[in-house]
Design a protein around this motif. Structure first.
Motif, PDB file in Angstrom:
ATOM      1  N   ALA A 106     115.976  71.445  38.277  1.00 14.04           N
ATOM      2  CA  ALA A 106     115.107  71.447  37.140  1.00 14.04           C
ATOM      3  C   ALA A 106     115.816  72.019  35.592  1.00 14.04           C
ATOM      4  O   ALA A 106     115.924  71.638  34.616  1.00 14.04           O
ATOM      5  CB  ALA A 106     113.594  72.008  37.412  1.00 14.04           C
ATOM      6  N   HIS A 107     116.503  73.118  35.894  1.00  9.90           N
ATOM      7  CA  HIS A 107     117.043  73.765  35.122  1.00  9.90           C
ATOM      8  C   HIS A 107     118.459  73.183  34.423  1.00  9.90           C
ATOM      9  O   HIS A 107     118.197  72.889  33.006  1.00  9.90           O
ATOM     10  CB  HIS A 107     117.705  74.967  35.600  1.00  9.90           C
ATOM     11  CG  HIS A 107     118.658  75.857  34.408  1.00  9.90           C
ATOM     12  ND1 HIS A 107     118.143  76.525  33.430  1.00  9.90           N
ATOM     13  CD2 HIS A 107     120.039  76.259  34.536  1.00  9.90           C
ATOM     14  CE1 HIS A 107     118.947  76.999  32.617  1.00  9.90           C
ATOM     15  NE2 HIS A 107     120.313  76.863  33.355  1.00  9.90           N
ATOM     16  N   GLN A 108     119.065  72.335  35.359  1.00 14.32           N
ATOM     17  CA  GLN A 108     120.240  71.589  34.855  1.00 14.32           C
ATOM     18  C   GLN A 108     119.529  70.346  34.065  1.00 14.32           C
ATOM     19  O   GLN A 108     120.331  69.918  32.900  1.00 14.32           O
ATOM     20  CB  GLN A 108     120.827  71.146  35.980  1.00 14.32           C
ATOM     21  CG  GLN A 108     121.769  72.215  36.734  1.00 14.32           C
ATOM     22  CD  GLN A 108     122.817  72.697  35.713  1.00 14.32           C
ATOM     23  OE1 GLN A 108     123.497  71.991  35.078  1.00 14.32           O
ATOM     24  NE2 GLN A 108     122.625  73.999  35.864  1.00 14.32           N
ATOM     25  N   ILE A 109     118.489  69.582  34.458  1.00 17.11           N
ATOM     26  CA  ILE A 109     117.892  68.685  33.619  1.00 17.11           C
ATOM     27  C   ILE A 109     117.550  69.009  32.123  1.00 17.11           C
ATOM     28  O   ILE A 109     117.832  68.234  31.401  1.00 17.11           O
ATOM     29  CB  ILE A 109     116.629  68.014  34.339  1.00 17.11           C
ATOM     30  CG1 ILE A 109     116.787  67.645  35.776  1.00 17.11           C
ATOM     31  CG2 ILE A 109     115.725  67.321  33.680  1.00 17.11           C
ATOM     32  CD1 ILE A 109     115.660  67.129  36.486  1.00 17.11           C
ATOM     33  N   ARG A 110     116.986  70.031  32.154  1.00 11.39           N
ATOM     34  CA  ARG A 110     116.593  70.627  30.790  1.00 11.39           C
ATOM     35  C   ARG A 110     117.879  70.966  30.066  1.00 11.39           C
ATOM     36  O   ARG A 110     117.930  70.791  28.675  1.00 11.39           O
ATOM     37  CB  ARG A 110     115.643  71.815  30.659  1.00 11.39           C
ATOM     38  CG  ARG A 110     114.450  71.442  31.287  1.00 11.39           C
ATOM     39  CD  ARG A 110     113.542  72.857  31.121  1.00 11.39           C
ATOM     40  NE  ARG A 110     113.811  73.715  32.022  1.00 11.39           N
ATOM     41  CZ  ARG A 110     113.248  73.875  33.216  1.00 11.39           C
ATOM     42  NH1 ARG A 110     112.450  72.946  33.618  1.00 11.39           N
ATOM     43  NH2 ARG A 110     113.425  74.881  33.940  1.00 11.39           N
ATOM     44  N   LYS A 111     118.999  71.467  30.915  1.00  7.69           N
ATOM     45  CA  LYS A 111     120.043  71.735  29.872  1.00  7.69           C
ATOM     46  C   LYS A 111     121.089  70.601  29.613  1.00  7.69           C
ATOM     47  O   LYS A 111     121.737  70.649  28.655  1.00  7.69           O
ATOM     48  CB  LYS A 111     120.967  72.799  31.009  1.00  7.69           C
ATOM     49  CG  LYS A 111     122.181  73.506  30.457  1.00  7.69           C
ATOM     50  CD  LYS A 111     122.944  74.322  31.396  1.00  7.69           C
ATOM     51  CE  LYS A 111     124.262  74.925  30.539  1.00  7.69           C
ATOM     52  NZ  LYS A 111     124.754  75.858  31.774  1.00  7.69           N
ATOM     53  N   ARG A 112     121.350  69.636  30.535  1.00  8.07           N
ATOM     54  CA  ARG A 112     122.393  68.614  30.368  1.00  8.07           C
ATOM     55  C   ARG A 112     121.859  67.315  30.279  1.00  8.07           C
ATOM     56  O   ARG A 112     122.613  66.408  29.909  1.00  8.07           O
ATOM     57  CB  ARG A 112     123.095  68.700  31.541  1.00  8.07           C
ATOM     58  CG  ARG A 112     124.020  70.025  31.939  1.00  8.07           C
ATOM     59  CD  ARG A 112     124.665  70.092  33.321  1.00  8.07           C
ATOM     60  NE  ARG A 112     125.654  69.049  33.501  1.00  8.07           N
ATOM     61  CZ  ARG A 112     126.087  68.919  34.846  1.00  8.07           C
ATOM     62  NH1 ARG A 112     125.973  69.558  35.678  1.00  8.07           N
ATOM     63  NH2 ARG A 112     127.074  67.916  34.963  1.00  8.07           N
ATOM     64  N   GLY A 113     120.597  67.177  30.362  1.00  7.49           N
ATOM     65  CA  GLY A 113     119.634  65.844  30.086  1.00  7.49           C
ATOM     66  C   GLY A 113     120.305  64.541  31.089  1.00  7.49           C
ATOM     67  O   GLY A 113     120.661  64.851  32.128  1.00  7.49           O
ATOM     68  N   GLY A 114     120.399  63.654  30.122  1.00  6.56           N
ATOM     69  CA  GLY A 114     120.510  62.365  30.986  1.00  6.56           C
ATOM     70  C   GLY A 114     121.855  61.947  31.718  1.00  6.56           C
ATOM     71  O   GLY A 114     122.010  61.517  32.613  1.00  6.56           O
ATOM     72  N   LEU A 115     122.863  62.751  30.928  1.00  4.73           N
ATOM     73  CA  LEU A 115     124.229  62.647  31.596  1.00  4.73           C
ATOM     74  C   LEU A 115     124.257  63.309  33.124  1.00  4.73           C
ATOM     75  O   LEU A 115     125.160  62.799  34.019  1.00  4.73           O
ATOM     76  CB  LEU A 115     125.204  63.377  30.693  1.00  4.73           C
ATOM     77  CG  LEU A 115     125.737  62.772  29.371  1.00  4.73           C
ATOM     78  CD1 LEU A 115     126.332  63.553  28.675  1.00  4.73           C
ATOM     79  CD2 LEU A 115     126.155  61.219  29.407  1.00  4.73           C
ATOM     80  N   LEU A 116     123.325  64.086  33.232  1.00  8.16           N
ATOM     81  CA  LEU A 116     123.421  64.721  34.680  1.00  8.16           C
ATOM     82  C   LEU A 116     122.912  63.909  35.573  1.00  8.16           C
ATOM     83  O   LEU A 116     123.264  63.942  36.588  1.00  8.16           O
ATOM     84  CB  LEU A 116     122.480  66.002  34.689  1.00  8.16           C
ATOM     85  CG  LEU A 116     122.088  66.765  35.963  1.00  8.16           C
ATOM     86  CD1 LEU A 116     123.702  67.338  36.301  1.00  8.16           C
ATOM     87  CD2 LEU A 116     121.204  67.764  35.875  1.00  8.16           C
ATOM     88  N   LEU A 117     121.916  62.716  35.285  1.00 10.95           N
ATOM     89  CA  LEU A 117     121.303  61.805  36.042  1.00 10.95           C
ATOM     90  C   LEU A 117     122.422  60.725  36.542  1.00 10.95           C
ATOM     91  O   LEU A 117     122.371  60.424  37.792  1.00 10.95           O
ATOM     92  CB  LEU A 117     120.061  61.045  35.399  1.00 10.95           C
ATOM     93  CG  LEU A 117     118.915  62.029  35.290  1.00 10.95           C
ATOM     94  CD1 LEU A 117     117.908  60.840  34.387  1.00 10.95           C
ATOM     95  CD2 LEU A 117     118.538  62.401  36.565  1.00 10.95           C
ATOM     96  N   ILE A 118     123.482  60.658  35.616  1.00 11.73           N
ATOM     97  CA  ILE A 118     124.380  59.659  35.765  1.00 11.73           C
ATOM     98  C   ILE A 118     125.594  60.401  36.749  1.00 11.73           C
ATOM     99  O   ILE A 118     125.884  59.817  37.911  1.00 11.73           O
ATOM    100  CB  ILE A 118     125.425  59.209  34.549  1.00 11.73           C
ATOM    101  CG1 ILE A 118     124.511  58.464  33.698  1.00 11.73           C
ATOM    102  CG2 ILE A 118     126.467  58.499  34.818  1.00 11.73           C
ATOM    103  CD1 ILE A 118     125.059  58.220  32.354  1.00 11.73           C
ATOM    104  N   THR A 119     125.771  61.561  36.807  1.00 14.20           N
ATOM    105  CA  THR A 119     126.527  62.167  37.589  1.00 14.20           C
ATOM    106  C   THR A 119     126.161  62.450  38.756  1.00 14.20           C
ATOM    107  O   THR A 119     126.609  62.243  39.981  1.00 14.20           O
ATOM    108  CB  THR A 119     126.918  63.587  37.064  1.00 14.20           C
ATOM    109  OG1 THR A 119     127.417  63.532  35.641  1.00 14.20           O
ATOM    110  CG2 THR A 119     128.030  64.368  37.827  1.00 14.20           C
TER     111      THR A 119
END
Length: 207
Positions: A106-119
């Motif tokens: 959850a923290h990483q989603i708020r921090k890194r956004g959509g690019l995290l979903l791709i990774t």
């Protein structure tokens, strides 16, 4: 033993990979892989790519089947997180490592956004935690669907094209084509994970 299993499996692939319903298999496995990480979604798309390289399937249809299945599966994972927020939180609270992974995602989603979903789409298990936690933390649905659409398209294209290249190179040897494609995909995933780990380690050290 393992070599025999792989050989038998890829030999059977020749018998049914040219059928139209093979695309449904790719779709179904990619969908389930989004919810149950033990299901070999990427492996199945690679097999589809190998079949396309051998001339038994359409590469474009393999990509569409894999991407569509993964898209539906990721959205189901989001819905599970959104509709069963309390249940998921109680499940996570049973073990500290579960809670840590969910909170970290959850923290990483708020921090890194959509690019995290791709990774995350290229990290087995990690993508499920991330998509479920997107629902648990009530991330905007349209935002989620937009980035997931990009992520699954890249993921399916990468896996299918990788299989296609080796399938084209070794049209008469599905087993060798699959093994080389699978090992290459595994190596790339390992390199990505290593780079990510080293980068996070440097950030932690700097902090």
């Amino acid at each position: 033993m393992l070599a025999n299993v792989i050989t038998d499996f890829t030999d059977q692939l020749k018998d049914f990979s040219g059928n139209w319903w093979f695309l449904l298999v790719i779709f179904a496995v990619a969908l389930l892989d989004s919810i149950l990480p033990i299901v070999p979604g990427e492996t199945t798309v690679i097999l589809g790519g190998v079949a396309a390289g051998a001339g038994d399937q359409s590469l474009l249809l393999v990509i569409i089947a894999g991407a569509t299945g993964a898209f539906v599966g990721d959205n189901l994972a989001y819905a599970i997180g959104s509709n069963f927020e309390g249940l998921v939180n109680r499940w996570a609270d049973r073990k500290p490592e579960r809670r840590a992974r969910l909170d970290g995602a959850a923290h990483q989603i708020r921090k890194r956004g959509g690019l995290l979903l791709i990774t995350a789409r290229f990290i087995p298990g990690g993508r499920t935690v991330l998509t479920v936690s997107s629902g648990v933390t009530q991330q905007p649905r349209r935002w989620f669907m937009f980035w997931i659409a990009i992520a699954v398209t890249i993921w399916a294209s990468y896996a299918a094209i990788l299989g296609f290249v080796f399938g084209k190179q070794f049209e008469d040897n599905h087993t060798l084509a699959f093994i080389l494609a699978f090992v290459t995909a595994l190596s790339i995933t390992g390199i990505v994970e290593l780079v990510r780990w080293q980068r996070d380690r440097r950030k932690t050290a700097a902090a």
